[in-house]
Motif scaffolding. Structure first.
Motif, mmCIF file in Angstrom:
data_model
loop_
_atom_site.group_PDB
_atom_site.id
_atom_site.type_symbol
_atom_site.label_atom_id
_atom_site.label_comp_id
_atom_site.label_asym_id
_atom_site.label_seq_id
_atom_site.Cartn_x
_atom_site.Cartn_y
_atom_site.Cartn_z
ATOM 1 N N THR A 111 0.841 -1.193 0.000
ATOM 2 C CA THR A 111 0.000 0.000 0.000
ATOM 3 C C THR A 111 0.873 1.239 0.000
ATOM 4 O OG1 THR A 111 -1.839 1.131 1.122
ATOM 5 C CG2 THR A 111 -0.177 0.133 2.522
ATOM 6 N N ILE B 60 -4.867 2.457 -1.883
ATOM 7 C CA ILE B 60 -4.158 1.660 -2.878
ATOM 8 C C ILE B 60 -3.746 0.330 -2.258
ATOM 9 C CG2 ILE B 60 -2.118 1.539 -4.353
ATOM 10 C CD1 ILE B 60 -4.271 3.520 -5.275
ATOM 11 N N GLN C 93 -2.038 -3.359 -3.666
ATOM 12 C CA GLN C 93 -1.529 -4.135 -4.786
ATOM 13 C C GLN C 93 -0.814 -5.370 -4.261
ATOM 14 O OE1 GLN C 93 0.858 -1.728 -7.395
ATOM 15 N NE2 GLN C 93 -0.807 -0.313 -7.890
ATOM 16 N N CYS D 278 3.317 4.073 -6.172
ATOM 17 C CA CYS D 278 1.923 4.462 -6.019
ATOM 18 C C CYS D 278 1.429 5.088 -7.316
ATOM 19 C CB CYS D 278 1.766 5.452 -4.866
ATOM 20 S SG CYS D 278 0.109 6.139 -4.715
ATOM 21 N N LYS E 150 -8.060 -6.062 -3.101
ATOM 22 C CA LYS E 150 -8.010 -5.248 -4.307
ATOM 23 C C LYS E 150 -8.055 -3.781 -3.942
ATOM 24 C CE LYS E 150 -10.203 -8.644 -7.330
ATOM 25 N NZ LYS E 150 -11.298 -8.901 -8.264
ATOM 26 N N THR E 151 -7.776 -2.962 -4.926
ATOM 27 C CA THR E 151 -7.858 -1.522 -4.707
ATOM 28 C C THR E 151 -9.279 -1.125 -4.366
ATOM 29 O OG1 THR E 151 -6.097 -1.188 -6.293
ATOM 30 C CG2 THR E 151 -7.437 0.721 -5.750
#
Length: 596
Positions: free
Chosen positions: A55, A62, A64, A70, A423-424
């Motif tokens: 993150t 965010i 991932q 980022c 997930k985002t």
């Protein structure tokens, strides 16, 4: 000779010692490294990195599965907080400190005995005039209104009262005929009688006709008298207007009885019957209940509001009820008692339009929560009945539900707008995660989809025009201009018709008005921006329920605003122009949703 031997011996010993120190220590170190390497090779790291999420420290939304930069600010991603051992995919564990900061409260749900209010259906509505008692005062002949004695709404009129004087050319000619035929009434009585009858059709009384005949003079202006008693609800003509025969001048309502008109939602229709008793409460007389009977249920469903009109007739001889007054109706629904009935506060339920969710505390000794999908039955006041998904004695989150959901999203868990987990965060997470709980002042209000009438949506969009200009003033950090534009937006908001709004919708609008009033009344930019946070939470909540906006609207979020809790705002442009920081961090933020 002996000295040489001694020196040689000492040199050999020193050499051996130095060799051991150099080569022996290196070998031991190599063996140690070899052992460590073997241990490392034998240890399984797959479990450590398999579920690791990454993150951004500046943009925690965010998430991932791999390290990198980022996508918003370009900073290096950092490892996200690892999940607690032994937790299921739907579970999240929070710290006691986080629980206290978010003011998270839980309640144990149950069935059993029903309270006095269980099964009561609450309807919102307003007082309207009884159209059966409405009457229209019209002109009985063509002419020009010379004088209008009743000229404003709310004025009381009595039967026989003089309403207006009208100049009527046709009546002037008819009077001439009367005076001519009066001299021939002995010889031509039928003609004389026909002329008198013509004047009677124009609502002239026998006394008026006799007065004209006896005076022998023609009158230019004729009076119009009220034929009913009541209250003027609409003035439809003014002095100097030319009116045709039959054209309305006034609309009069008899307020001795009025209608209480309510909006009944689709899931309540089965509990509504004509002849059913209903208790009515008004804000004006909060401690007094009025009993009435449902006299009409509209057979047609309003497609825009998804409601039917439910009407009850109220006696109003004491003039207590005023048309336009807000009222609440309560009636007993056919909610049957059974062992499966579970009632929960509406603040516990998150509703996405497709599914309804609650958070259940799975460990009584630790703050561990599980997201669970439920099926909602009827809504009774501020409570929901749950027909599926919960069991007796389950402990659920009833305050701070969205804070728990936001924490689940940050840990990559399944959440309301993040069905799969890991997930985002997208969509409404910024709006729904902040609303109510993040500001630490009230429970989340937007637990259900709102029903906004078309007339409300039109007026609300008109209020958004000065709102967007006010945001531009925030971007350039001009507190004076912010205050002026907030006042303009406030006036637009106050002009919105709220008669058909439900409790939740009305609460959002009232909060908007309160914050705009606060922003317009001070010139401290820091305070204005703090108030903007709460204003935007409520404006976005209403805007998300506009069916067809005139232009695409973007919901944007800055994760650093509001003391790093995050704050949202509404914009007509995709480009980020941060109203909470202005030039300091103009582009900090992202688009999290759009309203097309």
């Amino acid at each position: 000779m002996n000295k040489n031997i001694l020196y040689i011996a000492i040199a050999v010993i020193v050499g051996l010692l130095a060799g051991w120190l150099i080569f022996g220590y290196s070998g031991s170190e190599a063996n140690a490294n070899k052992d460590v390497s073997e241990m490392s090779d034998n240890h399984d790291h797959s479990g450590e990195s398999e579920n690791q999420m990454w993150t951004c420290s500046m943009h925690p939304q965010i998430m991932q599965p791999e390290p990198g930069d980022c996508p918003i600010c370009g900073m290096d991603l950092i490892p996200a907080e690892s999940g607690a051992d032994g937790l299921a995919m739907n579970e999240i564990k929070m710290t006691e400190n986080a629980m206290a900061l978010a003011n998270i409260q839980t309640t144990i749900v149950g069935n059993g005995t029903m309270s006095e209010d269980d099964g009561m259906i609450s309807l919102s509505g307003k007082i309207a005039t009884n159209e059966e008692n409405n009457a229209v005062q019209a002109s009985y002949f063509d002419g020009r209104i010379e004088r209008l004695n009743v000229n404003y709404e709310g004025q009381k009129v009595n039967r026989g009262q003089l309403l207006a004087n009208i100049y009527a050319p046709n009546l002037v000619a008819a009077q001439q005929e009367l005076l001519t035929t009066a001299s021939l009434k002995e010889s031509q009585p039928a003609l004389y009688k026909a002329v008198r009858n013509k004047l009677k059709l124009w609502k002239l009384s026998e006394n008026q006709i006799d007065a004209i005949e006896s005076s022998g003079k023609v009158r230019d202006n004729f009076p119009i008298y009220a034929t009913v008693s009541g209250t003027v609800s609409e003035v439809m003509a003014r002095e100097g207007d030319y009116v045709k025969q039959g054209q309305p001048i006034l609309k009069v309502s008899n307020l001795n009885s009025v209608w209480a008109e309510f909006d009944g939602y689709e899931n309540q229709i089965s509990n509504l019957k004509i002849g059913q008793k209903i208790k009515i409460v008004t804000n004006a007389y909060a401690n007094k209940e009025f009993e009435a009977t449902i006299s009409f249920i509209d057979p047609m469903l309003d497609n825009a509001k998804r409601t039917v009109t439910v009407r009850a007739t109220l006696k109003n001889t004491d003039d207590l009820f005023k048309p336009g007054m807000f009222v609440t109706g309560k009636l007993k629904g056919e909610l049957k008692m059974n062992d499966e009935l579970i009632t929960v506060p509406s603040s516990a339920v998150m509703w996405t339009g497709e599914r309804s969710l609650v958070y259940v505390k799975t460990n009584p000794n630790e703050p561990v929560f599980e997201m669970r999908e439920v099926t909602i039955g009827n809504r009774n006041g501020e409570n929901f009945t749950i027909s599926k998904g919960l069991q007796y004695r389950d402990e659920i989150v009833t305050n701070g539900t969205f804070s728990v959901d936001a924490a689940a999203q940050l840990q990559g868990k399944k959440a309301m707008m993040n069905k799969e987990g890991g997930k985002t965060m997208t969509g409404l997470e910024g709006h729904m995660g902040i609303q109510g709980d993040s500001v630490g002042k009230s429970n989340t209000k937007s637990t259900m989809k709102m029903e906004l009438p078309n007339v409300f949506q039109t007026a609300f969009e008109a209020a958004l025009k000065p709102y967007f200009k006010m945001e531009e003033a925030f971007v350039v950090s001009n507190p004076g201009q912010v205050s002026t534009l907030a006042k303009t937006t406030l006036d637009k908001m106050k002009a919105i018709e709220i008669g058909s709004l439900g409790k939740i919708e009305n609460s959002h609008l009232s909060k908007c008005i309160e914050m705009l009033d606060a922003i317009s009344s001070n010139l401290d930019l820091k305070k204005q921006r703090a108030q903007l946070v709460v204003l935007n939470e409520n404006i976005v909540a209403l805007a998300m329920n506009i069916k067809s906006p005139l232009e695409t609207l973007y919901v944007q979020k800055c994760p650093m605003a509001n003391s790093y809790k995050g704050a949202i705002w509404l914009s007509t442009e995709k480009e980020i122009k941060n109203p909470y920081y202005g030039d300091e961090m103009l582009s900090c933020g992202s688009v999290i949703d759009s309203i097309n």
